[in-house]
Design an enzyme around this catalytic site. Structure first.
Site, PDB file in Angstrom:
ATOM      1  N   LYS A 191       0.836  -1.217   0.000  1.00 14.62           N
ATOM      2  CA  LYS A 191       0.000   0.000   0.000  1.00 14.62           C
ATOM      3  C   LYS A 191       0.861   1.253   0.000  1.00 14.62           C
ATOM      4  O   LYS A 191       0.446   2.294  -0.532  1.00 14.62           O
ATOM      5  CB  LYS A 191      -1.007  -0.020   1.158  1.00 14.62           C
ATOM      6  CG  LYS A 191      -0.421   0.065   2.569  1.00 14.62           C
ATOM      7  CD  LYS A 191      -0.207   1.469   3.066  1.00 14.62           C
ATOM      8  CE  LYS A 191       0.555   1.516   4.371  1.00 14.62           C
ATOM      9  NZ  LYS A 191       0.865   2.868   4.822  1.00 14.62           N
ATOM     10  N   THR A 248      -4.032   5.504   3.063  1.00 10.26           N
ATOM     11  CA  THR A 248      -2.741   6.064   2.660  1.00 10.26           C
ATOM     12  C   THR A 248      -2.815   6.751   1.302  1.00 10.26           C
ATOM     13  O   THR A 248      -2.065   7.687   1.037  1.00 10.26           O
ATOM     14  CB  THR A 248      -1.677   4.938   2.669  1.00 10.26           C
ATOM     15  OG1 THR A 248      -1.918   4.101   3.780  1.00 10.26           O
ATOM     16  CG2 THR A 248      -0.292   5.491   2.798  1.00 10.26           C
TER      17      THR A 248
HETATM   18  O1  13P Z   1       1.056   3.205   7.509  1.00 19.02           O
HETATM   19  C1  13P Z   1       0.552   4.280   7.764  1.00 19.02           C
HETATM   20  C2  13P Z   1      -0.844   4.420   8.159  1.00 19.02           C
HETATM   21  O2  13P Z   1      -1.495   3.191   8.294  1.00 19.02           O
HETATM   22  C3  13P Z   1       1.357   5.518   7.640  1.00 19.02           C
HETATM   23  O3  13P Z   1       1.564   5.779   6.312  1.00 19.02           O
HETATM   24  P1  13P Z   1       2.795   6.670   5.837  1.00 19.02           P
HETATM   25  O4  13P Z   1       4.041   5.943   6.222  1.00 19.02           O
HETATM   26  O5  13P Z   1       2.601   6.835   4.369  1.00 19.02           O
HETATM   27  O6  13P Z   1       2.682   7.993   6.567  1.00 19.02           O
END
Ligand code: 13P
Ligand code: NAI
Length: 332
Positions: A191, A248
């Site tokens: 993701k 995300t």
């Molecule tokens: O995994 C995350 C939220 O579930 C955080 O995402 P980021 O690392 O893109 O900030």
């Protein structure tokens, strides 16, 4: 999990999870690899510098010494970035007690071998140690603020899964259990790569249709990879898969999405990473996912273009053109 839990990794996510555990009545040692940062956390129990309004309960103790943090703990939770996961396990291997169970909330693949993190853990501190992974749609800031959040914990051992879930589960932090470690890990890793693609699309001003198309076709890539690695397809439809993918790809709290936005707006990779100033897992994970897909001859076109982007082989507009120029095909 009844005794002290050592949370290893005092970045935003490790600190938020340590807070969630301590608020739930657990004794927590929070170790960070920067002694200055750990000392600052210990001196500022109101957490004014990082997140005002999220005071550390008395049961949360920042600890600069890894050995002391581990020695005090019944069980261990690793929350370092994926590039530090293997190194930390190598440091833990000689000091872990056989009774200590190991969990992590890191998202990504091992940068050295491309392995899933449970494979690295099994190799370095296994083979019979109970292992678990926590993942799902969960921005650290919202968890630290006590806002409602739901995540998944997948474990090799049912009793560890249940204990670990109980340690966190509260009115604001809902934990579901699973046995599908591979599926939960894959969702959390892939993701982040797809969030870069969504960010790029939005940075180029491509609009809502393009974003929804990317999320949906990205989900198809995640599903394909999980099937190839014998994970349960249902896991991909759950919190750690589609749940985290939606979060995300659509909210600017995501560092991976913001990284993509910056590239779409014409910034260089180095500028984008420097401006974010925190872990951007996809910069490494895109490489690992690409290599994995190549190794098993799997078609993952969106992840492939993100790989070309992070390695500087294409710019944002070319990546999109490459995707749109693909031959017509059946959806499923
Ligand atoms: O995994 C995350 C939220 O579930 C955080 O995402 P980021 O690392 O893109 O900030
Ligand atoms: N922040 C979030 O909202 C969430 C983060 N995660 C995951 O948690 C992991 C950690 O991310 P964050 O805490 O957000 O990162 P962060 O950027 O806030 O902090 C990273 C921390 O790791 C430390 N660090 C860097 N290299 C290290 C190494 N080699 N060994 C040990 N520590 C090292 C840094 O000093 C810093 O304190 C990542 O895999 C991320 O994907 C998962 C869910 C939510």
């Amino acid at each position: 999990m009844s005794g002290t839990i050592a949370v290893l990794g005092a970045g935003s996510w490790g600190t938020a999870l340590a807070l969630a555990l301590a608020r739930n009545g657990r004794d927590v040692r929070l170790w960070g690899h920067s002694p200055e940062h750990t000392a600052q956390l210990a001196a500022d129990r109101e957490n004014r510098k990082h997140l005002p309004g999220t005071r550390f309960p008395n049961t949360l103790i920042p600890e600069a010494d890894l050995h002391q943090a581990v020695a005090a703990a019944a069980d261990i939770l690793i929350v370092v970035p994926s590039h530090g996961f293997r190194d930390l396990l190598e440091r833990l291997a000689p000091i872990l007690k056989p009774s200590q169970r190991l969990a992590w909330a890191t998202k990504g693949l091992d940068a050295r071998s491309g392995q899933l993190l449970h494979e690295v853990a099994d190799e370095l501190v296994g083979p019979n140690r109970p292992l678990a992974v926590l993942s799902g749609p969960s921005f650290a800031k919202e968890v630290a603020q006590g806002l409602p959040t739901a995540v998944t914990i997948a474990a090799t051992d049912d009793s560890f899964g249940k204990d670990f879930a109980r340690a966190f589960h509260s009115e604001s932090f809902r934990v579901y259990t699973s046995r599908d470690i591979t599926g939960v890990e894959l969702g959390g890793a892939v993701k982040n790569v797809l969030a870069v693609a969504a960010g790029v699309s939005d940075g180029l001003g491509f609009g809502a249709n393009a974003r929804a198309g990317l999320i949906t076709r990205g989900l198809a890539e995640m599903m394909r990879l999980s099937q190839a690695l014998k994970a349960d397809p249902q896991t991909i439809m759950g919190l750690s898969g589609v749940g985290d993918l939606i979060l995300t790809c659509t909210d600017d709290q995501s560092r991976n999405r913001r990284f993509g936005l910056a590239l779409g707006q014409g910034n260089s990779i180095d500028e984008a990473v420097a401006n974010i100033g925190q872990t951007v897992e996809a910069v490494r994970t895109a490489r690992e996912v690409y290599k994995l897909a190549q190794r098993i001859s799997l078609d993952m076109p969106i992840c492939e273009q993100v790989y070309y982007l992070v390695t500087g082989e294409v710019d944002a507009e070319t990546a999109v053109r490459n995707l749109m120029a693909r031959a017509q095909k059946a959806e499923f």
